[in-house]
Scaffold this motif. Structure first.
Motif, mmCIF file in Angstrom:
data_model
loop_
_atom_site.group_PDB
_atom_site.id
_atom_site.type_symbol
_atom_site.label_atom_id
_atom_site.label_comp_id
_atom_site.label_asym_id
_atom_site.label_seq_id
_atom_site.Cartn_x
_atom_site.Cartn_y
_atom_site.Cartn_z
ATOM 1 N N VAL A 199 36.525 25.031 47.619
ATOM 2 C CA VAL A 199 37.438 25.316 46.508
ATOM 3 C C VAL A 199 37.508 24.084 45.622
ATOM 4 C CG1 VAL A 199 39.805 25.889 45.847
ATOM 5 C CG2 VAL A 199 38.829 26.897 47.913
ATOM 6 N N SER B 26 38.473 27.357 41.485
ATOM 7 C CA SER B 26 37.157 28.005 41.480
ATOM 8 C C SER B 26 36.559 27.866 42.874
ATOM 9 C CB SER B 26 36.245 27.382 40.427
ATOM 10 O OG SER B 26 36.031 26.017 40.688
ATOM 11 N N ARG C 113 36.073 29.883 46.242
ATOM 12 C CA ARG C 113 36.414 31.038 47.049
ATOM 13 C C ARG C 113 37.273 32.027 46.258
ATOM 14 N NH1 ARG C 113 35.699 30.176 52.696
ATOM 15 N NH2 ARG C 113 36.612 32.247 52.941
ATOM 16 N N THR C 114 37.313 33.246 46.733
ATOM 17 C CA THR C 114 38.059 34.298 46.055
ATOM 18 C C THR C 114 39.514 33.898 45.871
ATOM 19 O OG1 THR C 114 36.630 35.965 47.058
ATOM 20 C CG2 THR C 114 38.742 36.715 46.146
ATOM 21 N N PHE C 115 39.912 33.784 44.614
ATOM 22 C CA PHE C 115 41.274 33.375 44.311
ATOM 23 C C PHE C 115 42.232 34.454 44.771
ATOM 24 C CE2 PHE C 115 44.148 30.568 42.254
ATOM 25 C CZ PHE C 115 45.167 31.353 41.750
ATOM 26 N N GLY C 116 43.336 34.044 45.333
ATOM 27 C CA GLY C 116 44.322 34.986 45.832
ATOM 28 C C GLY C 116 44.247 35.163 47.321
ATOM 29 N N SER C 117 43.180 34.672 47.939
ATOM 30 C CA SER C 117 43.018 34.844 49.379
ATOM 31 C C SER C 117 43.525 33.644 50.170
ATOM 32 C CB SER C 117 41.546 35.085 49.723
ATOM 33 O OG SER C 117 40.761 33.944 49.415
ATOM 34 N N TYR C 118 44.035 32.634 49.474
ATOM 35 C CA TYR C 118 44.510 31.443 50.160
ATOM 36 C C TYR C 118 45.719 30.878 49.414
ATOM 37 C CZ TYR C 118 41.483 29.597 46.490
ATOM 38 O OH TYR C 118 40.877 29.355 45.288
ATOM 39 N N ASN D 63 46.278 35.770 39.117
ATOM 40 C CA ASN D 63 45.004 35.945 39.817
ATOM 41 C C ASN D 63 43.861 36.247 38.855
ATOM 42 O OD1 ASN D 63 46.195 35.420 42.265
ATOM 43 N ND2 ASN D 63 46.491 37.571 42.783
ATOM 44 N N SER E 35 42.754 32.944 37.809
ATOM 45 C CA SER E 35 42.544 31.993 38.915
ATOM 46 C C SER E 35 43.384 30.738 38.713
ATOM 47 C CB SER E 35 41.065 31.618 39.023
ATOM 48 O OG SER E 35 40.283 32.750 39.298
#
Length: 121
Positions: free
Chosen positions: A2, A25, A27-32, A71, A74
Motif C-alpha cells: 500500500v 494506492s 491493495r483494494t481500497f476499503g479492505s483495510y 472509497n 481511494s
C-alpha cells in the motif's frame, strides 16, 4: 503493498478548521483500516483516530476531529475543527493489512510521508 500520500496541511489560526487527505494506492481500497497519527516536535507519534468499518478516535480529539473515507477516490479525510496550538504536528496516515490494535502504531506497516499542520495562537 500500500502506498499512502497525505496532503492538505498548512498554517492556520487557533479556532480554524482544516482538512487533510490521504490517498491510497496498491491493495483494494476499503479492505483495510487506515489511521491518522501525529507527531509534534520532540514528542512521540500518537494515535489520532482510525477508520475501518467505523471510525474510532483518541479521547483528546473527540468532538473536534472527524475521519471519513471516499472509497471511489481511494481517499481518507481528517477534518479538524476548533484547532488549538497544541494540535501543531506532522500528521501521518497509516495502513495495515493484518489484525491488530488500531491505536497501536506497531499495527501499521505502511505510512505516508506526513503533512505539517501548524496552528498559531
Amino acid at each position: 503493498q500500500v502506498e499512502l500520500v497525505e496532503s492538505g496541511g498548512g498554517l492556520v489560526q487557533a479556532g480554524d478548521s482544516l482538512r487533510v487527505s490521504c490517498v491510497a494506492s496498491g491493495r483494494t481500497f476499503g479492505s483495510y483500516p487506515i489511521a491518522w497519527f501525529r507527531q509534534a516536535s520532540g514528542k512521540d507519534r500518537e494515535f489520532v483516530g482510525a477508520i475501518g468499518w467505523s471510525a474510532h478516535y483518541a479521547e483528546f480529539v473527540k468532538g473536534r476531529f472527524t475521519i471519513s473515507r471516499d472509497n471511489a477516490k481511494s481517499t481518507v479525510y481528517l477534518q479538524m475543527n476548533s484547532l488549538k496550538p497544541e494540535d501543531t504536528a506532522v500528521y501521518y496516515c497509516a495502513a495495515t493489512l493484518r489484525e491488530g490494535v488500531l491505536s497501536d502504531r506497531n499495527t501499521y506497516d505502511y505510512w505516508g510521508q506526513g503533512t505539517q499542520v501548524t496552528v498559531s495562537s
